[in-house]
Design a protein around this motif. Structure first.
Motif, PDB file in Angstrom:
ATOM      1  N   ASN A  33       0.732  -1.326   0.036  1.00  0.00           N
ATOM      2  CA  ASN A  33       0.094   0.066  -0.075  1.00  0.00           C
ATOM      3  C   ASN A  33       1.062   1.321   0.161  1.00  0.00           C
ATOM      4  N   LYS A  34       0.909   1.949  -0.974  1.00  0.00           N
ATOM      5  CA  LYS A  34       1.542   3.310  -0.962  1.00  0.00           C
ATOM      6  C   LYS A  34       0.752   4.388  -0.130  1.00  0.00           C
ATOM      7  N   MET A  35       1.515   4.927   0.708  1.00  0.00           N
ATOM      8  CA  MET A  35       0.667   5.913   1.757  1.00  0.00           C
ATOM      9  C   MET A  35       1.275   7.237   1.380  1.00  0.00           C
ATOM     10  N   HIS A  36       0.416   8.051   1.126  1.00  0.00           N
ATOM     11  CA  HIS A  36       0.980   9.729   0.954  1.00  0.00           C
ATOM     12  C   HIS A  36       0.139  10.510   1.923  1.00  0.00           C
ATOM     13  N   LEU A  37       1.037  11.202   2.839  1.00  0.00           N
ATOM     14  CA  LEU A  37       0.362  12.137   3.742  1.00  0.00           C
ATOM     15  C   LEU A  37       0.396  13.466   3.515  1.00  0.00           C
ATOM     16  N   ALA A  38      -0.481  14.142   3.545  1.00  0.00           N
ATOM     17  CA  ALA A  38      -0.427  15.632   3.437  1.00  0.00           C
ATOM     18  C   ALA A  38      -0.650  16.333   4.960  1.00  0.00           C
ATOM     19  N   ILE A  39       0.116  16.993   5.454  1.00  0.00           N
ATOM     20  CA  ILE A  39       0.084  17.360   6.834  1.00  0.00           C
ATOM     21  C   ILE A  39       0.450  18.853   6.902  1.00  0.00           C
ATOM     22  N   ALA A  40      -0.190  19.584   7.525  1.00  0.00           N
ATOM     23  CA  ALA A  40       0.183  21.111   7.679  1.00  0.00           C
ATOM     24  C   ALA A  40       1.617  21.177   8.313  1.00  0.00           C
ATOM     25  N   HIS A  41       2.463  22.276   7.816  1.00  0.00           N
ATOM     26  CA  HIS A  41       3.794  22.357   8.074  1.00  0.00           C
ATOM     27  C   HIS A  41       4.130  22.520   9.606  1.00  0.00           C
ATOM     28  N   LYS A  42       3.198  23.171  10.179  1.00  0.00           N
ATOM     29  CA  LYS A  42       3.283  23.509  11.720  1.00  0.00           C
ATOM     30  C   LYS A  42       3.488  22.143  12.640  1.00  0.00           C
ATOM     31  N   PHE A  43       2.829  21.121  12.025  1.00  0.00           N
ATOM     32  CA  PHE A  43       2.868  19.677  12.670  1.00  0.00           C
ATOM     33  C   PHE A  43       4.253  18.901  12.341  1.00  0.00           C
ATOM     34  N   ARG A  44       5.117  19.542  11.624  1.00  0.00           N
ATOM     35  CA  ARG A  44       6.490  18.559  11.024  1.00  0.00           C
ATOM     36  C   ARG A  44       7.014  17.953  11.926  1.00  0.00           C
ATOM     37  N   GLU A  45       7.319  18.615  13.166  1.00  0.00           N
ATOM     38  CA  GLU A  45       8.083  18.034  14.273  1.00  0.00           C
ATOM     39  C   GLU A  45       7.490  16.848  15.017  1.00  0.00           C
ATOM     40  N   GLN A  46       6.063  16.890  14.866  1.00  0.00           N
ATOM     41  CA  GLN A  46       5.279  15.716  15.617  1.00  0.00           C
ATOM     42  C   GLN A  46       5.039  14.196  14.804  1.00  0.00           C
ATOM     43  N   ILE A  47       5.535  14.634  13.637  1.00  0.00           N
ATOM     44  CA  ILE A  47       5.300  13.219  12.620  1.00  0.00           C
ATOM     45  C   ILE A  47       6.396  12.592  12.587  1.00  0.00           C
ATOM     46  N   PRO A  48       6.522  11.340  12.570  1.00  0.00           N
ATOM     47  CA  PRO A  48       7.461  10.399  12.576  1.00  0.00           C
ATOM     48  C   PRO A  48       7.724   9.860  11.063  1.00  0.00           C
ATOM     49  N   ALA A  49       7.184  10.457  10.115  1.00  0.00           N
ATOM     50  CA  ALA A  49       7.254   9.949   8.818  1.00  0.00           C
ATOM     51  C   ALA A  49       8.102  10.831   7.857  1.00  0.00           C
ATOM     52  N   PRO A  50       8.989   9.995   7.106  1.00  0.00           N
ATOM     53  CA  PRO A  50       9.845  10.561   6.268  1.00  0.00           C
ATOM     54  C   PRO A  50       9.420  11.475   5.214  1.00  0.00           C
ATOM     55  N   SER A  51       9.985  12.339   4.792  1.00  0.00           N
ATOM     56  CA  SER A  51       9.570  13.521   3.750  1.00  0.00           C
ATOM     57  C   SER A  51       9.149  12.973   2.412  1.00  0.00           C
ATOM     58  N   GLN A  52       9.837  12.081   2.300  1.00  0.00           N
ATOM     59  CA  GLN A  52       9.636  11.584   0.546  1.00  0.00           C
ATOM     60  C   GLN A  52       8.155  11.321   0.219  1.00  0.00           C
ATOM     61  N   ARG A  53       7.313  10.806   1.220  1.00  0.00           N
ATOM     62  CA  ARG A  53       6.033  10.451   0.965  1.00  0.00           C
ATOM     63  C   ARG A  53       5.055  11.391   1.713  1.00  0.00           C
ATOM     64  N   THR A  54       5.473  12.513   2.645  1.00  0.00           N
ATOM     65  CA  THR A  54       4.866  13.446   3.243  1.00  0.00           C
ATOM     66  C   THR A  54       5.049  14.596   2.805  1.00  0.00           C
TER      67      THR A  54
END
Length: 186
Positions: A62-83
């Motif tokens: 399953n290819k997961m892509h995440l769209a997250i507001a920049h202000k939460f960048r520090e709270q997400i453990p996801a690497p940036s290539q799919r986020t």
């Protein structure tokens, strides 16, 4: 003006397209390329982290892509290539920078778009409709008929987390243990 009226007006003006009908069968497999849109509201965002933890249990099929507001960048453990950490405009309350989302997602296609926010945001509705996807999954409510072709209607006892679990189940992401060759972001 009511949200459902605004969405109908947006559809008339071509800014929002009608959702397609969805049929689940062997001919139309469950989604494999998914885009998860996370809420901008701080409280709702932290409640949606339940989805991140659930996605960590699934294999790379399953290819997961995440769209997250920049202000939460520090709270997400996801690497940036799919986020994609999209910017917010300096307004109160903060508004989504639709132009940045259009530039990033313009011309892309996903098997399903899952909006994790329980509230419909008009700028985000425009972005959802701009992305090519046969399945738009979101929570039922005012205006949802104009935007989503798959809606989750929480009952009185349902928590937000149980609604997220239902959304994940619709995408064939039911509870699974860790896969030995696990690489969600690979």
């Amino acid at each position: 003006m009511k949200l459902s009226t605004k969405l109908k007006l947006y559809r008339t003006l071509g800014r929002v397209s009608a959702p397609r009908d969805v049929v689940f069968s062997g001919k139309y497999p469950q989604p494999r390329t998914l885009l998860f849109l996370f809420p901008v509201n701080k409280d709702l965002f932290f409640r949606s982290l339940h989805v991140i933890r659930a996605l960590e249990r699934h294999s790379v099929r399953n290819k997961m892509h995440l769209a997250i507001a920049h202000k939460f960048r520090e709270q997400i453990p996801a690497p940036s290539q799919r986020t994609f950490y999209y910017p917010l405009l300096n307004e109160e309350p903060p508004q989504i920078d639709v132009q940045a989302l259009r530039q990033h997602y313009g011309g892309k296609a996903y098997d399903a778009i899952i909006n994790l926010s329980p509230e419909i945001d008009l700028p985000l509705a425009e972005v959802i409709c701009m992305i090519d996807s046969p399945k738009r999954i979101g929570m039922a409510g005012p205006g949802a008929d104009e935007l989503y072709n798959i809606q989750i209607r929480p009952s009185n006892g349902d928590s937000l987390e149980s609604v997220y679990d239902q959304m994940l189940a619709l995408c064939d992401l039911g509870p699974l243990g860790k896969h030995p060759d696990y690489d969600l972001w690979g």
